[in-house]
Write an enzyme that holds these catalytic residues in place. Structure first.
Site, mmCIF file in Angstrom:
data_model
loop_
_atom_site.group_PDB
_atom_site.id
_atom_site.type_symbol
_atom_site.label_atom_id
_atom_site.label_comp_id
_atom_site.label_asym_id
_atom_site.label_seq_id
_atom_site.Cartn_x
_atom_site.Cartn_y
_atom_site.Cartn_z
ATOM 1 N N TYR A 1 -4.005 -24.123 33.583
ATOM 2 C CA TYR A 1 -3.904 -25.493 34.088
ATOM 3 C C TYR A 1 -5.327 -26.019 34.356
ATOM 4 O O TYR A 1 -6.151 -25.308 34.945
ATOM 5 C CB TYR A 1 -3.053 -25.510 35.369
ATOM 6 C CG TYR A 1 -3.133 -26.820 36.101
ATOM 7 C CD1 TYR A 1 -2.842 -28.023 35.452
ATOM 8 C CD2 TYR A 1 -3.522 -26.878 37.435
ATOM 9 C CE1 TYR A 1 -2.937 -29.239 36.118
ATOM 10 C CE2 TYR A 1 -3.604 -28.093 38.102
ATOM 11 C CZ TYR A 1 -3.319 -29.263 37.440
ATOM 12 O OH TYR A 1 -3.417 -30.467 38.087
ATOM 13 N N ARG B 1 0.687 -25.745 62.413
ATOM 14 C CA ARG B 1 -0.090 -25.338 61.237
ATOM 15 C C ARG B 1 0.221 -23.877 60.926
ATOM 16 O O ARG B 1 0.344 -23.482 59.772
ATOM 17 C CB ARG B 1 -1.594 -25.527 61.472
ATOM 18 C CG ARG B 1 -2.403 -24.996 60.320
ATOM 19 C CD ARG B 1 -3.872 -25.436 60.238
ATOM 20 N NE ARG B 1 -4.475 -25.899 61.441
ATOM 21 C CZ ARG B 1 -4.991 -25.098 62.402
ATOM 22 N NH1 ARG B 1 -4.980 -23.794 62.267
ATOM 23 N NH2 ARG B 1 -5.523 -25.624 63.491
ATOM 24 N N LYS C 1 6.916 -28.064 40.927
ATOM 25 C CA LYS C 1 7.532 -28.111 39.596
ATOM 26 C C LYS C 1 8.999 -27.682 39.654
ATOM 27 O O LYS C 1 9.789 -28.332 40.308
ATOM 28 C CB LYS C 1 6.688 -27.255 38.641
ATOM 29 C CG LYS C 1 5.183 -27.599 38.674
ATOM 30 C CD LYS C 1 4.925 -29.036 38.320
ATOM 31 C CE LYS C 1 3.496 -29.515 38.282
ATOM 32 N NZ LYS C 1 2.540 -29.088 39.230
ATOM 33 N N ASP D 1 0.345 -16.721 38.132
ATOM 34 C CA ASP D 1 0.842 -18.089 38.335
ATOM 35 C C ASP D 1 2.146 -18.199 37.533
ATOM 36 O O ASP D 1 2.135 -18.254 36.309
ATOM 37 C CB ASP D 1 -0.211 -19.087 37.841
ATOM 38 C CG ASP D 1 0.229 -20.542 38.024
ATOM 39 O OD1 ASP D 1 1.443 -20.791 38.126
ATOM 40 O OD2 ASP D 1 -0.656 -21.421 38.030
HETATM 41 O O1 P1T Z 1 -0.128 -29.729 41.454
HETATM 42 P P1 P1T Z 1 -0.093 -28.504 42.313
HETATM 43 O O2 P1T Z 1 1.170 -28.317 43.048
HETATM 44 O O3 P1T Z 1 -1.308 -28.374 43.173
HETATM 45 O O4 P1T Z 1 -0.103 -27.249 41.294
HETATM 46 C C1 P1T Z 1 -1.180 -26.958 40.467
HETATM 47 C C2 P1T Z 1 -0.748 -26.174 39.268
HETATM 48 C C3 P1T Z 1 -0.919 -24.797 39.261
HETATM 49 N N1 P1T Z 1 -0.521 -24.034 38.214
HETATM 50 C C4 P1T Z 1 0.078 -24.583 37.143
HETATM 51 C C5 P1T Z 1 0.505 -23.706 36.013
HETATM 52 C C6 P1T Z 1 0.279 -25.958 37.083
HETATM 53 O O5 P1T Z 1 0.890 -26.468 35.995
HETATM 54 C C7 P1T Z 1 -0.152 -26.791 38.166
HETATM 55 C C8 P1T Z 1 -0.003 -28.263 38.143
HETATM 56 N N2 P1T Z 1 0.196 -28.776 36.855
HETATM 57 C C9 P1T Z 1 0.348 -30.103 36.549
HETATM 58 C C10 P1T Z 1 0.291 -31.097 37.430
HETATM 59 C C11 P1T Z 1 0.602 -30.371 35.120
HETATM 60 O O6 P1T Z 1 1.066 -31.463 34.752
HETATM 61 O O7 P1T Z 1 0.353 -29.467 34.303
#
Ligand code: P1T
Length: 379
Positions: A98, A46, A195, A170
């Protein structure tokens, strides 16, 4: 070293035990200790795993920071940043985020006594107006999800320095290829690695990149204590994916521009959101702080019919109707009912997320096929 070389090599030496050129998947939860506390730098997975450590070094180099930390999701990374705060502290953040971030701030952390101001961050004066003695953190997305607002990172960093606030960016929509917020004065860069960095829609992961040692130590403590850490297999997949980030991003940007130009003159489109147009608010800031404008595009329809948006979203043959973004394949998403459904309708609409809005993650397929698909789906 330049970006593409770092994407392929940073953090990755041949494995010391076998010479394996690709970082092995250290699929172990624990490590042998010769006597209690005497180990080879790894005690329990961890806290640390060599596959993850290689990726953390690589991402830190791509962001130009001293430290990187990988999390089991983007939300896990965001959660760790907010846990730096204490009850009574206040956060200034954007009015377009988001949906999952908005949900975490309002539904998880407000009940713990934190206060979030969701403001129009396009104008630094608005941010400044909301600073008070309880403010501790500025949290911003740029470009924002899904209306592609561009926030001036350097201007925010000036405010953060003046009032001794932490500035966290972000950077998911830009990726480290297009934008490096710490070069503009940010303290923390957050990524949904899920992403562009991963790039193949087969991993959920997050990351934080920082320069300050104390900040890194505090975040690493939360990381290990709260435990949102990713496994070695996912770390391996991202190490593999990130090797092509620079090549993929060039194609995302090329295809994104072509798609945006096609939509610009389409008779069914009402508003079109892509920061590469000179008439986009803060286009000059985008030009200043980004290398290119990316492959994320949103648009709404004349007449604002959700039914029509649903019909279009279901008519694509190459674009897939799905949440997420940044993979090699093109996706279409309906923010109001999918990624941003957790934001109350009135607030959503204030940010421009109307019922007919569709968001495209333009992939790296052949552009001719993408344009044919868009034409037929909109027809
Ligand atoms: O899904 P995750 O890896 O937990 O990330 C969250 C997140 C954080 N910040 C931004 C700008 C994001 O777009 C996302 C996740 N977004 C999507 C799943 C979406 O389709 O917009």
């Amino acid at each position: 070293m330049k970006f593409g070389t770092k994407a392929i090599h940073a953090g990755q030496e041949p494995d010391p035990t076998t010479g394996a050129v690709m970082t092995p998947i250290y699929q172990t939860s624990t490590y042998w200790q010769a006597s209690p506390g005497k180990h080879q730098g790894y005690a329990y997975a961890r806290g640390k795993n060599p596959t993850r450590s290689a990726l953390e070094k690589c991402l830190a180099e791509l962001e130009g920071t001293r430290y990187g930390l990988c999390f089991s999701s983007g939300m896990g990374a965001t959660d760790a940043v907010v846990k730096l705060l204490r009850p009574g502290d206040e956060v200034i953040t954007g009015d377009d985020l988001y949906g999952g971030t908005y949900r975490m701030f309002t539904k998880v952390f407000e009940p713990f006594g934190l206060k979030f101001h969701f403001v129009d961050m396009k104008d630094p004066a608005v941010i400044r107006k909301h600073v008070n003695s309880k403010t501790k953190l500025i949290w911003l997305e740029t470009p924002t999800n899904p209306t592609m607002q561009i926030i001036d990172i350097e201007a925010c960093a000036k405010i953060a320095k003046e009032f001794k606030l932490i500035l966290a960016v972000d950077n998911t929509f830009a990726s480290p290829f297009l934008q490096n917020p710490t070069n503009l004065g940010a303290d923390i860069v957050m990524h949904s690695v899920t992403k562009y960095i991963s790039g193949h829609s087969d991993v959920i992961m997050g990351a934080l990149c920082v320069n300050d040692e104390k900040l890194y130590t505090d975040l690493a403590f939360i990381h290990n204590s709260c435990g949102a850490t990713p496994g070695p297999m996912d770390s391996f997949l991202v190490l593999r994916g990130v090797k092509t980030l620079h090549i993929r991003m060039e194609r995302h940007c090329f295809n994104g521009r072509k798609v945006a130009e096609f939509l610009k003159t389409h008779p069914k489109i009402d508003k079109l959101y892509w920061p590469g147009f000179p008439d986009h608010p803060n286009h000059d800031i985008a030009k200043k702080q980004m290398k290119d404008f990316g492959g994320m595009i949103s648009f709404s329809l004349k007449g604002n019919s959700q039914e029509e948006a649903f019909r279009i979203a279901s008519s694509f043959k190459v674009f897939t109707l799905a949440e997420s973004l940044g993979g090699v394949e093109s996706l279409v998403n309906h923010p109001a009912t999918m990624t941003h459904a957790s934001i109350p309708k009135a607030e959503r609409e204030r940010a421009g997320i109307v019922d007919s809005m569709l968001r495209l993650s333009v992939g790296i397929e052949d552009i001719d096929d993408l344009l044919i698909d868009l034409k037929q789906a909109l027809a």
